[in-house]
Write an enzyme that holds these catalytic residues in place. Structure first.
Site, PDB file in Angstrom:
ATOM      1  N   SER A 242       0.851  -1.189   0.000  1.00  0.00           N
ATOM      2  CA  SER A 242       0.000   0.000   0.000  1.00  0.00           C
ATOM      3  C   SER A 242       0.883   1.233   0.000  1.00  0.00           C
ATOM      4  CB  SER A 242      -0.881  -0.032   1.248  1.00  0.00           C
ATOM      5  OG  SER A 242      -1.219   1.270   1.655  1.00  0.00           O
TER       6      SER A 242
ATOM      7  N   GLU B 276      -7.514 -10.164  -7.172  1.00  0.00           N
ATOM      8  CA  GLU B 276      -8.603  -9.180  -7.266  1.00  0.00           C
ATOM      9  C   GLU B 276      -8.818  -8.745  -8.713  1.00  0.00           C
ATOM     10  OE1 GLU B 276      -7.931  -5.958  -4.416  1.00  0.00           O
ATOM     11  OE2 GLU B 276      -7.152  -7.464  -3.039  1.00  0.00           O
TER      12      GLU B 276
END
Ligand code: ARG
Length: 458
Positions: free
Chosen positions: A277, A290
């Site tokens: 992140s 994802e």
């Protein structure tokens, strides 16, 4: 650029309309199929005496030169062309003169494009099938590694019964086997040549459609020329098969994402298939899984775009049909990208069997086995089911699991309980005794593995 069909017109096409009309930006991908198709067409025309042997030789030489030059980068496809068919024909005429102008005898772009897409799909679907086979092999190898790893099996995402992780993974191998057979089946039905249907009505020339079909590796020819140029069922079939394949990858992705979370911690994806992140230093995200889940939406979307394009079209060819290519190319390329990332992601995935086992020890997932224990001693299953429900409730109150409840507490519910109940409800027994075909026992998973490997080797 002057159009081949300009003769009938007084004015040139508006520049924006020209650009709007053109399909070269995406149909250039079919250049090899287009050229191969034209070689076979010239051979057929010469064999039937429709063009001379000398013209045929020039055409084939010219076409082979164009193919080599595009492949080597010596010839750049002109993006101002209307489409790949027009580009190849005008380049050929540039190179060999009048003989090039004879190639389009007894054919139309309508049957030419129908032919090219079929050939393009045949080649590309075979690449996809190889990738699906590779992934099914990788998942099966991982299943073999985990054939004795105990994990809770879920229904409603609630812990249900103990299974092996290998058994769970083999469910995906079975799905992928069906995907392979669906794709191969669609290709088999598609493998008929439409060339020779011409614009829509066939031709007055004495052509030999079957010769051309055989030269191009088709199993036969389409039998109605109007259908030959109007049909895009094969695109829909392949896009449906790709949608189902993507749905399978998406379900596995969803599970991998869940299993990677702190709440589960069943698996850990390799660093090389995860990302961090920009703000939270602790994060390790399952972006690849994802994205595969996300891209499933666009593969479904492409299918529905083409369904919608086709639904109101009168026979035969309409320009709307040019929309088929971007949709199906995107579905093929998306599926291919997802498959290429998936096999190494699964191969490098670490399985945390201690966490799986710990989770399996909670949640009363051996309650069915306890009921079966009483049933095998003669209690009707419904009564046993109710008795075990009451025992589970007692355990929840006492904050313990079935394995820890003492025998005298069991006896208060039924005097059929004996000391052997504890070994009967151990997780290992629960798994090992599920020997029914297709069940979760190690032996059954081993048979599933050898079945899948056999199918993949075919
Ligand atoms: N570019 C067209 C397509 O992709 C080729 C067929 C054009 N035929 C025609 N009659 N305009 O569908």
């Amino acid at each position: 650029m002057e159009k081949m069909w300009a003769g009938r017109f007084e004015k040139a096409l508006d520049a924006k309309a020209d650009d709007f009309n053109s399909s070269i930006r995406f149909d250039y991908k079919m250049y090899a199929q287009d050229i191969k198709g034209s070689v076979a067409h010239a051979q057929m025309l010469a064999k039937q005496g429709i063009i001379s042997k000398a013209d045929c030789d020039k055409i084939i030489d010219g076409l082979c030169g164009i193919l080599d030059d595009i492949n080597s980068g010596a010839l750049e496809i002109d993006m101002r062309s209307e489409d790949i068919h027009m580009f190849v024909e005008s380049e050929l005429t540039k190179r060999i003169g009048d003989a090039g102008k004879r190639l389009h005898t007894a054919r139309s772009r309508n049957d030419q494009v129908a032919l090219d897409i079929r050939m393009y799909l045949r080649d590309n679907v075979s690449d996809i099938v190889s990738l699906v086979k590779e992934l099914a092999g990788t998942i099966t190898d991982k299943a073999e590694e985990c054939k004795a790893v105990i994990v809770p099996g879920y229904t409603h995402l609630q812990r249900a019964q103990p299974i092996t992780f290998g058994h769970h993974l083999m469910a995906y191998s079975m799905m992928l086997l069906r995907d392979i057979s669906r794709l191969e089946d669609a290709v088999e039905r598609m493998n008929l040549s439409p060339i020779g249907s011409c614009a829509l009505a066939g031709t007055t020339y004495n052509t030999d459609r079957r010769f051309e079909a055989e030269a191009l590796g088709f199993d036969g020819i389409t039998l109605n020329s109007i259908d030959g140029v109007s049909d895009r069922d094969f695109c829909l079939e392949i896009m449906s098969a790709l949608s189902i394949l993507m749905m399978h990858l998406s379900r596995l992705s969803e599970e991998i994402i869940l299993w990677s979370s702190w709440e589960f911690k069943y698996v850990e994806l390799d660093d090389s298939f995860t990302t961090g992140s920009s703000i939270m230093p602790q994060k390790k995200n399952s972006d690849m899984a994802e994205l595969v889940r996300g891209k499933t939406g666009r593969v479904y979307g492409n299918l529905f775009a083409l369904f919608t394009t086709l639904k109101g079209l009168p026979l035969a060819y309409n320009k709307d049909m040019q929309e088929d290519k971007e949709a199906i190319f995107d579905s093929l390329e998306t599926a291919k990208m997802c498959l290429e990332i998936y096999a190494p992601m699964v191969a490098t995935m670490k399985v945390n069997k201690d966490n799986m086992y710990r989770a399996a020890q909670e949640g009363f997932i051996n309650a069915t086995d306890l009921a079966d224990y009483l049933t095998k001693k003669g209690m009707p299953f419904r009564t046993a089911y109710k008795t075990v429900g009451e025992i589970v409730a007692e355990c929840i109150g006492k904050k313990c699991v079935l394995d820890d409840l003492p025998l005298d507490a069991y006896k208060a519910h039924s005097d059929m309980f004996e000391n052997d109940l504890y070994s009967e409800i151990s997780l290992e027994t629960c798994v090992e005794k599920r020997i029914s075909e297709g069940g979760t026992s190690v032996g059954s998973v081993e048979s599933q593995i050898s079945y899948v490997r056999g199918e993949l080797a075919k």
